[in-house]
Write a protein that holds these residues in place. Structure first.
Motif, PDB file in Angstrom:
ATOM      1  N   CYS A 100     -14.134  -7.889   9.733  1.00  0.00           N
ATOM      2  CA  CYS A 100     -14.769  -6.569   9.854  1.00  0.00           C
ATOM      3  C   CYS A 100     -13.994  -5.537   9.039  1.00  0.00           C
ATOM      4  CB  CYS A 100     -14.823  -6.142  11.321  1.00  0.00           C
ATOM      5  SG  CYS A 100     -15.511  -4.484  11.570  1.00  0.00           S
ATOM      6  N   TRP A 101     -14.663  -4.908   8.102  1.00  0.00           N
ATOM      7  CA  TRP A 101     -13.995  -3.949   7.221  1.00  0.00           C
ATOM      8  C   TRP A 101     -13.384  -2.789   8.005  1.00  0.00           C
ATOM      9  CZ3 TRP A 101     -15.491   1.137   7.234  1.00  0.00           C
ATOM     10  CH2 TRP A 101     -16.753   1.426   7.768  1.00  0.00           C
ATOM     11  N   ALA A 102     -14.047  -2.342   9.063  1.00  0.00           N
ATOM     12  CA  ALA A 102     -13.531  -1.207   9.833  1.00  0.00           C
ATOM     13  C   ALA A 102     -12.249  -1.583  10.570  1.00  0.00           C
ATOM     14  CB  ALA A 102     -14.592  -0.720  10.816  1.00  0.00           C
ATOM     15  N   VAL A 103     -12.138  -2.826  10.998  1.00  0.00           N
ATOM     16  CA  VAL A 103     -10.916  -3.283  11.645  1.00  0.00           C
ATOM     17  C   VAL A 103      -9.801  -3.461  10.620  1.00  0.00           C
ATOM     18  CG1 VAL A 103      -9.876  -5.129  13.016  1.00  0.00           C
ATOM     19  CG2 VAL A 103     -12.209  -4.361  13.514  1.00  0.00           C
ATOM     20  N   ARG A 104     -10.134  -3.926   9.424  1.00  0.00           N
ATOM     21  CA  ARG A 104      -9.102  -4.067   8.384  1.00  0.00           C
ATOM     22  C   ARG A 104      -8.448  -2.721   8.102  1.00  0.00           C
ATOM     23  NH1 ARG A 104     -13.009  -7.171   5.792  1.00  0.00           N
ATOM     24  NH2 ARG A 104     -13.238  -5.780   3.997  1.00  0.00           N
ATOM     25  N   ARG A 105      -9.210  -1.669   8.106  1.00  0.00           N
ATOM     26  CA  ARG A 105      -8.623  -0.340   7.883  1.00  0.00           C
ATOM     27  C   ARG A 105      -7.590  -0.014   8.954  1.00  0.00           C
ATOM     28  NH1 ARG A 105     -12.958   4.120   6.085  1.00  0.00           N
ATOM     29  NH2 ARG A 105     -13.106   4.440   8.328  1.00  0.00           N
ATOM     30  N   LEU A 106      -7.877  -0.356  10.185  1.00  0.00           N
ATOM     31  CA  LEU A 106      -6.957  -0.042  11.274  1.00  0.00           C
ATOM     32  C   LEU A 106      -5.739  -0.953  11.259  1.00  0.00           C
ATOM     33  CD1 LEU A 106      -9.616   0.649  14.032  1.00  0.00           C
ATOM     34  CD2 LEU A 106      -8.288   2.318  12.739  1.00  0.00           C
ATOM     35  N   ILE A 107      -5.917  -2.196  10.843  1.00  0.00           N
ATOM     36  CA  ILE A 107      -4.756  -3.078  10.693  1.00  0.00           C
ATOM     37  C   ILE A 107      -3.825  -2.509   9.633  1.00  0.00           C
ATOM     38  CG2 ILE A 107      -4.004  -5.363   9.936  1.00  0.00           C
ATOM     39  CD1 ILE A 107      -6.574  -6.486  11.176  1.00  0.00           C
ATOM     40  N   ALA A 108      -4.393  -2.007   8.543  1.00  0.00           N
ATOM     41  CA  ALA A 108      -3.562  -1.423   7.480  1.00  0.00           C
ATOM     42  C   ALA A 108      -2.738  -0.263   8.007  1.00  0.00           C
ATOM     43  CB  ALA A 108      -4.443  -0.966   6.323  1.00  0.00           C
ATOM     44  N   THR A 109      -3.351   0.602   8.790  1.00  0.00           N
ATOM     45  CA  THR A 109      -2.609   1.767   9.296  1.00  0.00           C
ATOM     46  C   THR A 109      -1.583   1.368  10.339  1.00  0.00           C
ATOM     47  OG1 THR A 109      -4.302   2.202  10.986  1.00  0.00           O
ATOM     48  CG2 THR A 109      -4.574   3.280   8.848  1.00  0.00           C
ATOM     49  N   ALA A 110      -1.735   0.178  10.948  1.00  0.00           N
ATOM     50  CA  ALA A 110      -0.760  -0.286  11.937  1.00  0.00           C
ATOM     51  C   ALA A 110       0.484  -0.861  11.291  1.00  0.00           C
ATOM     52  CB  ALA A 110      -1.401  -1.333  12.850  1.00  0.00           C
ATOM     53  N   LEU A 111       0.391  -1.303  10.044  1.00  0.00           N
ATOM     54  CA  LEU A 111       1.554  -1.882   9.375  1.00  0.00           C
ATOM     55  C   LEU A 111       2.634  -0.817   9.183  1.00  0.00           C
ATOM     56  CD1 LEU A 111      -0.246  -4.235   6.882  1.00  0.00           C
ATOM     57  CD2 LEU A 111       1.722  -4.919   8.265  1.00  0.00           C
ATOM     58  N   PRO A 112       3.882  -1.110   9.572  1.00  0.00           N
ATOM     59  CA  PRO A 112       4.950  -0.093   9.522  1.00  0.00           C
ATOM     60  C   PRO A 112       5.554   0.049   8.128  1.00  0.00           C
ATOM     61  CG  PRO A 112       5.805  -2.115  10.472  1.00  0.00           C
ATOM     62  CD  PRO A 112       4.340  -2.361  10.223  1.00  0.00           C
ATOM     63  N   VAL A 113       4.768   0.562   7.175  1.00  0.00           N
ATOM     64  CA  VAL A 113       5.231   0.624   5.789  1.00  0.00           C
ATOM     65  C   VAL A 113       6.386   1.601   5.614  1.00  0.00           C
ATOM     66  CG1 VAL A 113       3.010  -0.071   4.810  1.00  0.00           C
ATOM     67  CG2 VAL A 113       3.456   2.351   5.245  1.00  0.00           C
ATOM     68  N   ALA A 114       6.523   2.570   6.519  1.00  0.00           N
ATOM     69  CA  ALA A 114       7.602   3.548   6.372  1.00  0.00           C
ATOM     70  C   ALA A 114       8.967   2.930   6.591  1.00  0.00           C
ATOM     71  CB  ALA A 114       7.393   4.705   7.345  1.00  0.00           C
ATOM     72  N   THR A 115       9.006   1.798   7.286  1.00  0.00           N
ATOM     73  CA  THR A 115      10.299   1.205   7.624  1.00  0.00           C
ATOM     74  C   THR A 115      10.451  -0.236   7.175  1.00  0.00           C
ATOM     75  OG1 THR A 115       9.439   0.572   9.801  1.00  0.00           O
ATOM     76  CG2 THR A 115      10.562   2.692   9.638  1.00  0.00           C
ATOM     77  N   SER A 116       9.416  -0.844   6.612  1.00  0.00           N
ATOM     78  CA  SER A 116       9.475  -2.270   6.316  1.00  0.00           C
ATOM     79  C   SER A 116       8.967  -2.574   4.912  1.00  0.00           C
ATOM     80  CB  SER A 116       8.643  -3.058   7.340  1.00  0.00           C
ATOM     81  OG  SER A 116       8.464  -4.397   6.936  1.00  0.00           O
ATOM     82  N   ALA A 117       9.843  -3.162   4.093  1.00  0.00           N
ATOM     83  CA  ALA A 117       9.429  -3.586   2.761  1.00  0.00           C
ATOM     84  C   ALA A 117       8.404  -4.705   2.837  1.00  0.00           C
ATOM     85  CB  ALA A 117      10.651  -4.040   1.954  1.00  0.00           C
ATOM     86  N   ALA A 118       8.516  -5.565   3.836  1.00  0.00           N
ATOM     87  CA  ALA A 118       7.548  -6.651   3.995  1.00  0.00           C
ATOM     88  C   ALA A 118       6.162  -6.089   4.312  1.00  0.00           C
ATOM     89  CB  ALA A 118       8.003  -7.601   5.102  1.00  0.00           C
ATOM     90  N   ALA A 119       6.121  -5.006   5.089  1.00  0.00           N
ATOM     91  CA  ALA A 119       4.833  -4.376   5.381  1.00  0.00           C
ATOM     92  C   ALA A 119       4.220  -3.801   4.110  1.00  0.00           C
ATOM     93  CB  ALA A 119       5.017  -3.285   6.431  1.00  0.00           C
ATOM     94  N   VAL A 120       5.040  -3.198   3.271  1.00  0.00           N
ATOM     95  CA  VAL A 120       4.552  -2.690   1.990  1.00  0.00           C
ATOM     96  C   VAL A 120       3.974  -3.827   1.162  1.00  0.00           C
ATOM     97  CG1 VAL A 120       5.231  -1.636  -0.199  1.00  0.00           C
ATOM     98  CG2 VAL A 120       6.127  -0.725   1.948  1.00  0.00           C
ATOM     99  N   ALA A 121       4.700  -4.924   1.087  1.00  0.00           N
ATOM    100  CA  ALA A 121       4.214  -6.068   0.318  1.00  0.00           C
ATOM    101  C   ALA A 121       2.892  -6.577   0.875  1.00  0.00           C
ATOM    102  CB  ALA A 121       5.263  -7.177   0.334  1.00  0.00           C
ATOM    103  N   GLY A 122       2.748  -6.555   2.209  1.00  0.00           N
ATOM    104  CA  GLY A 122       1.496  -6.990   2.812  1.00  0.00           C
ATOM    105  C   GLY A 122       0.334  -6.093   2.439  1.00  0.00           C
ATOM    106  N   VAL A 123       0.562  -4.794   2.409  1.00  0.00           N
ATOM    107  CA  VAL A 123      -0.501  -3.860   2.036  1.00  0.00           C
ATOM    108  C   VAL A 123      -0.844  -4.007   0.557  1.00  0.00           C
ATOM    109  CG1 VAL A 123      -1.157  -1.427   1.861  1.00  0.00           C
ATOM    110  CG2 VAL A 123       0.106  -2.246   3.865  1.00  0.00           C
ATOM    111  N   VAL A 124       0.171  -4.167  -0.285  1.00  0.00           N
ATOM    112  CA  VAL A 124      -0.078  -4.357  -1.721  1.00  0.00           C
ATOM    113  C   VAL A 124      -0.897  -5.618  -1.951  1.00  0.00           C
ATOM    114  CG1 VAL A 124       1.008  -4.834  -3.942  1.00  0.00           C
ATOM    115  CG2 VAL A 124       1.939  -3.051  -2.447  1.00  0.00           C
ATOM    116  N   GLU A 125      -0.552  -6.681  -1.260  1.00  0.00           N
ATOM    117  CA  GLU A 125      -1.317  -7.922  -1.396  1.00  0.00           C
ATOM    118  C   GLU A 125      -2.748  -7.733  -0.912  1.00  0.00           C
ATOM    119  OE1 GLU A 125      -0.980 -12.672  -0.177  1.00  0.00           O
ATOM    120  OE2 GLU A 125       0.623 -11.268   0.353  1.00  0.00           O
TER     121      GLU A 125
END
Length: 949
Positions: free
Chosen positions: A637-662
């Motif tokens: 579900c595209w609407a859920v993917r948006r919320l998963i993205a905002t849940a990723l802790p990109v401010a504190t985790s390089a792995a989260a950044v890599a996940g969003v970039v991927e």
């Protein structure tokens, strides 16, 4: 009405914005000196308005007369007060024959009328003994207005000419003599004289053959519109629009009796294209059909027109049969791919007001939720019917986040209250998502069938009248058989919402799984108590089957409860409130990551998967980040993917950044892409995020069709994100989007409308403010210099871009030394005092409050009070309150010191940056450890035949 930013439709009041600007963690909704507000007494009740006006767009003037027909509600009624703010002149007030106003008979009042005008109210007193009960009189006011402060807006010089009105909540009074309150509803007749050749629109139906040249002056033309009984309109829904408009036909809506209603869309020909109007508002006819079917009440109005202009028209407004929009919401093809669904929900919101707000008008502003909460609620009902439960549940989550953030971070208030600083302050997140959630819960409580039967009864009982909360409650009680007084006391007349602390347990001996919930929100200081609430819980059994446990039942008196379910083994996953039926926030820190990880992929509802994503995001561990990153790519579900993205802790985790970039690389839905890009903007200082943002901005710039250009929202998010990386590295890129026309022109993108270019420009100025660099500040000061932008079409001249630039300038100097703050403060003072756009002046006041009184040599309270005098009262109230608070909290800083709010924010940001660096180091060490076999692993690998291998 929908209020808020141009990427969202949510409401933010001026008062809550000032609270946030001042850095307040929590404050009272209304000032301590505020007293309850009440509607007017109507001894002489207006029932009809005749507007005979000549409007000169070039000169920004309107004049002529408005005749008000009044009916006496008691013997001896003599007094009538008409709001009339800041009119240029009131030249006559007189009684006229009834035939000159409408066709309902002769006037019955004696001569001897007297009147006064004090710049705010025209106080009229009839002669003789006044009127007997039921008698009518017609009072004509002759007047002129010039460049009204608000309410009536004119196009800028050099643009396609237009005039338009926008009144919510009490702004009709700035050009129209009237009782400016929703309790007064009148029929209408417009006789509008403007220069020939313009499209002229108003409420109601056009009188055929009414357009004609005036006998007194060639080149002018009079057009007549009427809204006839039983249709009646309050002042805030009265509307006029005229100009050189592009037009798109929207077809017709045909009711059950075969009567057709015309649907059409309009906008200034130099700002919007007919094709974009058709694209944006195309679903209107089908939405009206859906609404009529849902409510079981015929469509009441003779047409449904929509127009979109700039100027002071904000968001979207449900004027009866003539809905107004800000032209930045009109979508070209690229913007529609990103924001088309959001605009459609706004469209549905305004169509909902056909019934909730237009057909049934609120009796007073304390019950404003009876229109706005209902309209927001209907958005989500439509999303459910049109797009399914998953999309709707994702949107319910976003609504919850918006509302609870205002309660937790700004203020908590009852949904219905008479104690407000001004009527406009009621239009906040409590009213829109907070009220919508309450209606959602009420439907779940009483049952879908009885609920909708009650809503139909509520509408049909009060057609063309005014309503208050008791009317809704009684209609629902009649169809449900339930006493709902306690429910309304808790959810409408009390503040706050349930905050739930959750614990789970598994008893292997008895085979019983349990969930315990406890309400933790009670706060007597904020007048927040506990609630009656029943929360469903689902367990996933070892077989994979999902089983519903009895709900956890809590009451205001017993605010905790437990549910249990016998299973064949330990549950694989648990979801609390799986169908998103209960307004709450959740503290589930006791839940194990394995339980949440399973729910993220296996929960059968979007609400369950979103709940797991949010809880995993709070953990921020390597495992939780990996699970979230994988779900970002696999979630259907595209609407859920948006919320998963905002849940990723990109401010504190390089792995989260890599996940969003991927995820950004693989994502194909533009509605998700811009959210992913915006998420990366929070990864301050991360080189991977910065590289991804630069790569996105370069898409399509070389004509490579295999890498299409990012849409306007994604572009704006990338520009904001690059600025958030800090420093000068990307200042040139950001400045290019808002460069003055005397230098390098802003990028021209094929197919992008002025609104899309403005959205990108706003992202750029926000990014410049985030750089915290001298070069970024210098670029912003050029943007704020209107003299550097002589072309009317330059995006930097748009008020909503300039407002963002003002806010960005405050961001840019929030941590600067005192001399720099003083220098920029004086620039902002000049804008606050002299800018033509009220929204820009208001933004400058907010920015000055953020910088603190020490940044204003002239004294912050004096500046704010001076600006307040130039604004409509409903905007000025919050500024006056901020001035009073600044007077009480004035502090002088040293040359190198910061005001308290920026100092605290800087400390928080520094802490986050340090945490990100530490986390990145730990993630790197963990990755190395995974690549390096342990000694035990090496021994085992080298001896495959060893025992236990």
């Amino acid at each position: 009405m929908v209020r808020g930013g141009h990427e969202a439709g949510l409401a933010v009041t001026c008062s809550s914005a000032f609270a946030t600007a001042a850095g307040a963690a929590s404050r009272d909704f209304a000032a301590g000196t505020t007293t309850p507000k009440y509607g007017p007494s109507l001894e002489l009740e207006p029932t009809h308005l005749l507007l005979q006006l000549r409007i000169d767009i070039e000169r920004r003037t309107a004049g002529g007369s408005v005749t008000t027909t009044v009916v006496s509600r008691r013997d001896g009624a003599r007094s009538l007060s008409l709001h009339a703010e800041d009119f240029e002149a009131v030249t006559a007030v007189e009684l006229v024959g009834q035939g000159e106003a409408d066709a309902n008979g002769a006037a019955t009042a004696d001569d001897g009328l007297s009147w006064t005008y004090d710049g705010h109210v025209i106080a009229i007193r009839l002669g003789g003994d006044g009127l007997v009960v039921g008698a009518k009189a017609c009072v004509r006011v002759a007047y002129t207005v010039a460049s009204p402060r608000t309410g009536m807006f004119f196009s800028d010089p050099g643009r396609s000419p237009f005039v338009a009105t926008d009144h919510e909540t009490e702004r009709a009074r700035y050009w129209l003599p009237c009782v400016d309150h929703p309790a007064v509803r009148t029929s209408l007749r417009f006789e509008l004289t403007l220069r020939a050749g313009l499209t002229v629109l108003a409420n109601g139906a056009r009188v055929e053959g009414s357009s004609c040249s005036t006998a007194s002056e060639a080149g002018w033309e009079t057009t007549v519109w009427e809204l006839t009984p039983p249709m009646r309109c309050p002042s805030y829904l009265l509307c006029i629009a005229a100009g050189e408009f592009a037009r798109a036909d929207g077809g017709t809506y045909t009711d059950a009796g075969g009567v057709e209603r015309e649907i059409a869309f309009f906008g200034p020909s130099d700002a919007v294209a007919a094709a974009d109007l058709a694209r944006t508002f195309g679903p209107t006819a089908s939405m009206i059909s859906w609404m009529v079917g849902r409510l079981g009440v015929p469509f009441p109005w003779p047409k449904y027109f929509q127009y979109a202009v700039g100027g002071g028209v904000g968001g979207a407004m449900e004027n009866i049969s003539l809905v107004s929009w800000h032209d930045s919401l009109v979508c070209d093809e690229a913007l529609h791919a990103e924001r088309g669904l959001l605009v459609s929900t706004v469209n549905l919101h305004e169509i909902s007001h056909t019934y909730f707000g237009d057909l049934l008008v609120i009796k007073h502003f304390d019950d404003a939720y009876l229109k706005e909460s209902f309209a927001n609620f209907m958005e989500l009902v439509w999303l459910t019917d049109e797009y399914g439960e998953d999309v709707a549940q994702a949107f319910w989550h976003m609504e919850r986040v918006e509302y609870t953030a205002e309660v937790d971070d700004v203020y908590a208030r009852p949904l219905s209250t008479r104690t407000f600083d001004c009527s406009w302050s009621m239009f906040d997140r409590h009213l829109y998502p907070g009220g919508a959630w309450r209606l959602h819960m009420l439907e779940a409580l009483v049952g879908e069938g009885p609920f909708w039967a009650g809503i139909t009864k509520y509408i049909t009982t009060h057609l063309n009248g005014t309503v208050e909360t008791v009317d809704l409650r009684r209609a629902l009680e009649a169809t449900t058989g339930r006493n709902l007084v306690r429910w309304f006391d808790q959810w409408v007349y009390a503040a706050g919402y349930p905050k739930l602390l959750a614990t789970t347990a598994w008893d292997a001996g008895t085979g019983v799984a349990s969930v315990t919930l406890r309400q933790t929100q009670a706060d007597p200081c904020r007048r927040i108590g506990t609630f009656d609430v029943s929360v469903p819980v689902s367990f996933q059994a070892p077989s994979g089957e999902w089983l519903d446990a009895p709900p956890v039942v809590m009451t205001a008196e017993l605010p905790s409860g437990t549910t249990a379910l016998r299973l064949d083994g330990e549950p694989m996953a648990v979801v609390i409130d799986p169908a998103a039926k209960v307004l709450h926030t959740l503290d589930w820190s006791a839940a194990g990551e394995q339980l949440l990880s399973r729910a993220l992929t296996a929960a059968p509802t979007a609400a369950g998967r979103v709940q797991a994503a949010v809880e995993l995001g709070k953990r921020g561990t390597a495992r939780s980040v990996a699970v979230l990153a994988a779900a970002l790519r696999s979630e259907p579900c595209w609407a859920v993917r948006r919320l998963i993205a905002t849940a990723l802790p990109v401010a504190t985790s390089a792995a989260a950044v890599a996940g969003v970039v991927e995820g950004l690389v693989s994502e194909t839905d533009p509605r998700v892409t811009y959210v992913l890009v915006d998420t990366l903007s929070k990864a301050r200082g991360d080189t991977t995020a910065a590289a991804a943002l630069r790569s996105l901005l370069s898409r399509g710039s070389d004509g490579d069709s295999s890498s299409p250009r990012a849409g306007p929202l994604a572009t704006a998010a990338a520009l904001r994100g690059l600025g958030a990386m800090r420093g000068d590295a990307d200042v040139a890129t950001l400045a290019a989007w808002v460069a003055p026309s005397t230098a390098a022109a802003p990028p021209e993108v094929d197919g992008w409308s002025p609104a899309s270019l403005g959205i990108a420009a706003r992202g750029a100025v926000t990014g410049l403010g985030s750089t915290r660099s001298e070069a970024g500040l210098a670029a912003l000061l050029v943007v704020l210099d209107l003299g550097a932008h002589p072309t009317p079409s330059d995006p930097a001249r748009l008020p909503w871009v300039r407002s963002a630039a003002v806010t960005a300038t405050a961001d840019a100097v929030a941590w600067a030394d005192r001399p720099t703050r003083l220098r920029v403060g004086e620039v902002l003072v000049g804008i606050a005092r002299r800018d033509e756009a009220p929204s820009v002046r208001t933004a400058a006041c907010r920015a000055l409050v953020r910088l603190g009184g020490d940044a204003v040599e002239a004294g912050l309270p004096a500046v704010l009070l001076g600006v307040a005098e130039t604004l409509p009262n409903q905007d000025a109230v919050a500024i006056r309150r901020a001035a009073a608070e600044a007077s009480r909290g004035a502090v002088t800083m040293g040359a190198g010191a910061l005001p308290p709010a920026p100092a605290l924010a800087k400390e928080v940001e520094t802490g986050k940056e340090a945490l990100r660096l530490v986390t990145a180091r730990l993630e790197a060490l963990e990755a190395v450890a995974k690549l390096t076999p342990s000694r035990e692993g090496q021994a085992t690998a080298g001896n495959a035949d060893a025992p236990g291998a």
